[in-house]
Design a protein around this motif. Structure first.
Motif: not given
Length: 284
Positions: A128-131, A153-166, A168-169, A191-194
């Motif tokens: 979660l750390i960018q810099s 934004g939101t990334w939806e995969q396999g019916g699960v919604k994930y929060t992503i940053d610009r 794509g993390v 997907r997993q965090q990171g």
């Protein structure tokens, strides 16, 4: 009776020092003679005391050097310069304790602590750390300043919604901010965090959500990442377009806009446009 020969006293004749004068114009050079009274100067540059002085100076220099080295080693190894405090700034979702632990600098020597390596460790351990930036605050503190990744934004995969940053993390399992870009992926799995999602899909979606409404006069309802086809866009008026990869998005949108106007003039109805081949679009 013979007369005794009188011994004449020995007279020391001063040495003569001869040098030439500098003649004036038209005058012959003159010889100037000076008398050297001779004698030995007891404290001259080659006298007995000069050697003692040089020896004392050398001895004092060695003593000073040894003292300097000893003081430097003491400071270098002294616990007075060990990191005993790590201050963290900029963290909100990531705990300051996790950032400090990720740095691994507790107890390190302030002089030899590898701050660049500690920054890399934090970045690798905390997705979660960018810099991150670390600086010394003498005598026993290091300051860690972090910039956290922001939900984009939101990334939806396999019916699960994930929060992503610009970038794509994946930040977590949840929808992104309201009204933010949404990308639906046909990829299997979870997907997993990171994790990083497909960067071309993110780049395309960012530009499409920003530019397409003004160019076509309609809203984007979905950006999909379809395996084998790439990015596909669906608009509020029921049309869809295949963009493929993230190259030349602005050009592809302008081609779509021009074809939409021409189709309207000619009364051509279509539901899908394939923009993957540049200047050779296909209407269906």
């Amino acid at each position: 009776m013979s007369a005794r020969r009188k011994t004449q006293p020995t007279v020391s004749v001063p040495r003569a020092i001869i040098r030439r004068s500098h003649p004036t114009v038209g005058e012959r050079p003159r010889m100037i003679v000076k008398r050297d009274r001779g004698g030995v100067t007891p404290h001259g540059p080659h006298g007995p005391f000069s050697a003692i002085g040089r020896w004392l100076k050398s001895l004092l220099g060695v003593v000073a050097l040894v003292g300097l080295i000893g003081a430097t080693l003491w400071v270098w190894r002294s616990p007075a310069f060990e990191v005993s405090k790590i201050e963290v700034e900029g963290s909100s979702r990531v705990s300051a304790e996790a950032v400090a632990a990720g740095a691994g600098l507790a107890g390190a020597n302030m002089f030899t602590a590898d701050l660049a390596h500690a920054e890399e460790d934090i970045y690798a351990a905390l997705p979660l750390i960018q810099s991150v930036t670390i600086k010394r605050d003498w005598p026993k503190t290091v300051r860690v300043t972090v910039v956290e990744r922001q939900a984009w934004g939101t990334w939806e995969q396999g019916g699960v919604k994930y929060t992503i940053d610009r970038d794509g993390v994946v930040l977590g399992v949840a929808s992104g901010p309201g009204g933010a870009p949404a990308i639906r992926s046909s990829e299997p799995g979870s997907r997993q965090q990171g994790d990083r999602v497909n960067y071309q899909a993110v780049e395309s979606a960012a530009e499409i959500y920003e530019s397409l409404p003004a160019a076509l006069g309609t809203e984007v309802t979905e950006v999909a990442f379809v395996a084998g086809k790439g990015v596909q866009v669906t608009t509020a008026d029921g049309q869809s377009a295949l963009f493929g990869d993230s190259s030349s998005i602005a050009y592809k949108i302008s081609v779509w806009s021009a074809l939409a106007k021409e189709a309207q003039v000619r009364g051509i109805n279509y539901t899908t446009i394939d923009l993957r081949f540049g200047n050779r679009p296909v209407l269906q």
